[in-house]
Design an enzyme around this catalytic site. Sequence first.
Site, mmCIF file in Angstrom:
data_model
loop_
_atom_site.group_PDB
_atom_site.id
_atom_site.type_symbol
_atom_site.label_atom_id
_atom_site.label_comp_id
_atom_site.label_asym_id
_atom_site.label_seq_id
_atom_site.Cartn_x
_atom_site.Cartn_y
_atom_site.Cartn_z
ATOM 1 N NE ARG A 217 -35.686 116.543 -63.956
ATOM 2 C CZ ARG A 217 -34.581 116.983 -63.353
ATOM 3 N NH1 ARG A 217 -34.534 117.077 -62.034
ATOM 4 N NH2 ARG A 217 -33.525 117.336 -64.074
ATOM 5 C CD GLU A 246 -40.067 121.334 -60.294
ATOM 6 O OE1 GLU A 246 -39.164 121.999 -60.825
ATOM 7 O OE2 GLU A 246 -39.870 120.242 -59.752
ATOM 8 C CG HIS A 264 -36.081 121.507 -58.924
ATOM 9 N ND1 HIS A 264 -36.694 120.992 -60.047
ATOM 10 C CD2 HIS A 264 -34.844 120.955 -58.898
ATOM 11 C CE1 HIS A 264 -35.854 120.181 -60.671
ATOM 12 N NE2 HIS A 264 -34.724 120.147 -59.990
HETATM 13 P P1 NAP Z 1 -28.045 108.238 -62.790
HETATM 14 O O1 NAP Z 1 -26.702 107.935 -62.215
HETATM 15 O O2 NAP Z 1 -28.249 108.065 -64.242
HETATM 16 O O3 NAP Z 1 -29.112 107.384 -61.957
HETATM 17 C C1 NAP Z 1 -30.413 107.186 -62.390
HETATM 18 C C2 NAP Z 1 -30.882 105.888 -61.799
HETATM 19 O O4 NAP Z 1 -32.267 105.699 -62.154
HETATM 20 C C3 NAP Z 1 -30.139 104.659 -62.283
HETATM 21 O O5 NAP Z 1 -29.815 103.863 -61.172
HETATM 22 C C4 NAP Z 1 -31.134 103.925 -63.158
HETATM 23 O O6 NAP Z 1 -30.858 102.532 -63.075
HETATM 24 C C5 NAP Z 1 -32.448 104.319 -62.496
HETATM 25 N N1 NAP Z 1 -33.597 104.215 -63.398
HETATM 26 C C6 NAP Z 1 -33.755 104.802 -64.604
HETATM 27 N N2 NAP Z 1 -34.925 104.433 -65.133
HETATM 28 C C7 NAP Z 1 -35.518 103.611 -64.244
HETATM 29 C C8 NAP Z 1 -36.749 102.884 -64.218
HETATM 30 N N3 NAP Z 1 -37.610 102.950 -65.242
HETATM 31 N N4 NAP Z 1 -37.022 102.144 -63.134
HETATM 32 C C9 NAP Z 1 -36.161 102.076 -62.101
HETATM 33 N N5 NAP Z 1 -34.995 102.738 -62.062
HETATM 34 C C10 NAP Z 1 -34.673 103.476 -63.126
HETATM 35 O O7 NAP Z 1 -28.434 109.748 -62.493
HETATM 36 P P2 NAP Z 1 -28.079 110.638 -61.200
HETATM 37 O O8 NAP Z 1 -26.899 111.471 -61.488
HETATM 38 O O9 NAP Z 1 -28.091 109.777 -60.002
HETATM 39 O O10 NAP Z 1 -29.361 111.596 -61.219
HETATM 40 C C11 NAP Z 1 -30.651 111.039 -61.026
HETATM 41 C C12 NAP Z 1 -31.708 112.072 -61.275
HETATM 42 O O11 NAP Z 1 -31.800 112.987 -60.182
HETATM 43 C C13 NAP Z 1 -31.506 112.993 -62.481
HETATM 44 O O12 NAP Z 1 -31.845 112.368 -63.691
HETATM 45 C C14 NAP Z 1 -32.436 114.134 -62.162
HETATM 46 O O13 NAP Z 1 -33.724 113.845 -62.687
HETATM 47 C C15 NAP Z 1 -32.494 114.133 -60.634
HETATM 48 N N6 NAP Z 1 -31.857 115.318 -60.071
HETATM 49 C C16 NAP Z 1 -32.581 116.154 -59.274
HETATM 50 C C17 NAP Z 1 -31.998 117.287 -58.751
HETATM 51 C C18 NAP Z 1 -32.762 118.224 -57.855
HETATM 52 O O14 NAP Z 1 -32.418 119.394 -57.814
HETATM 53 N N7 NAP Z 1 -33.755 117.772 -57.126
HETATM 54 C C19 NAP Z 1 -30.663 117.603 -59.048
HETATM 55 C C20 NAP Z 1 -29.951 116.722 -59.846
HETATM 56 C C21 NAP Z 1 -30.544 115.587 -60.357
HETATM 57 P P3 NAP Z 1 -31.266 101.498 -64.228
HETATM 58 O O15 NAP Z 1 -30.786 102.067 -65.517
HETATM 59 O O16 NAP Z 1 -30.610 100.225 -63.800
HETATM 60 O O17 NAP Z 1 -32.757 101.398 -64.157
#
Ligand code: NAP
Length: 298
Positions: A217, A246, A264
């Site tokens: 994000r 955005e 995005h």
């Molecule tokens: P996820 O499995 O929940 O992974 C999120 C990761 O972020 C976890 O490893 C979490 O680990 C870490 N995290 C959260 N808060 C943190 C902090 N303060 N410091 C360090 N690490 C932190 O989610 P996902 O399915 O991989 O998706 C991740 C993100 O990608 C989504 O939330 C979304 O914002 C983004 N995304 C973008 C697109 C795009 O089109 N560009 C599409 C889909 C998703 P810990 O809890 O251990 O910290």
Amino acid sequence: MSVLRVCPLLPSLDEALRGHYKIVDEPSDEVVAAVTTSKYGVSNEQMDALPNLRAIVHFGVGYETTDVDHARARGIVVSNTPDVLTDSVADLAVGGLIDVLRRMSAADRFVRRGDWAHGQFPLAVKVTGRRVGILGLGRIGRAIAHRLTAFDCVLSYHSRHQIPDVPYTYADSPAALAAGVDVLVVATSGGSATAGLVSAAVLAALGPSGYLVNIARGSVVDEPALVEALRAGTIAGAALDVFADEPNVPPALLDRDDVVLLPHIGSADTETREAMGDLAFRNLQQFMTDGTLVTPVA
Ligand code: NAP
């Protein structure tokens, strides 16, 4: 019992919803479920205007636009669409990484401008074997790491929790991670917990030969600090799929050849969007059947 359509939806999802439920665009006492996207979520004001709302179904994995604590306190369950988009977002992250290091988009502009007739395109940076740090080793972060293993990249990561079963080196802070890598890939969740996590100090630690890739994000990166780091040459380049405001991109980035700018599109391929729509629909259907969700948020 009606379903509130909070925002425009994928046409096939919209059609499936209309085929099965009474869909409304305005709040009313009849609304028991709301379908929305990661971009829009459901605001607290909207929740409070829907006394019988019991489920919020997101199209997208991110749900930082909905206050889940507020929903929970009101007895509203919340779902998202994890896993089905992981591969495509990871593919795009690796594509952005290769693009910014090998300067593919910049080279494409070079050819289109007719500059090839006047000389060679400058040399770029090798991808294979690079040291890459993943900030946020969740579903998408792990899929990125998996892909980069095939490029013989040396992988490390930082999340709040160290993960026991991965072969990558753990760094205990974002700055420590950035200091030890050539490329920092941001794959955390969004929202207030990660706002500005990639700060001016983290960018400084990445250093003048370091690259940033952000598919998470825009809020996770201090965008003014990033613009300044690129201007000052204190980092080498960036590939960005997400921005703080955005669809507005900082104007200072628009004519830079050391940044790759994407609108995005992490999950924006037909198969993935259809899978997301299908999962969102199945969440709503299951909620309407027995009050539970297929993929409730944690
Ligand atoms: P996820 O499995 O929940 O992974 C999120 C990761 O972020 C976890 O490893 C979490 O680990 C870490 N995290 C959260 N808060 C943190 C902090 N303060 N410091 C360090 N690490 C932190 O989610 P996902 O399915 O991989 O998706 C991740 C993100 O990608 C989504 O939330 C979304 O914002 C983004 N995304 C973008 C697109 C795009 O089109 N560009 C599409 C889909 C998703 P810990 O809890 O251990 O910290």
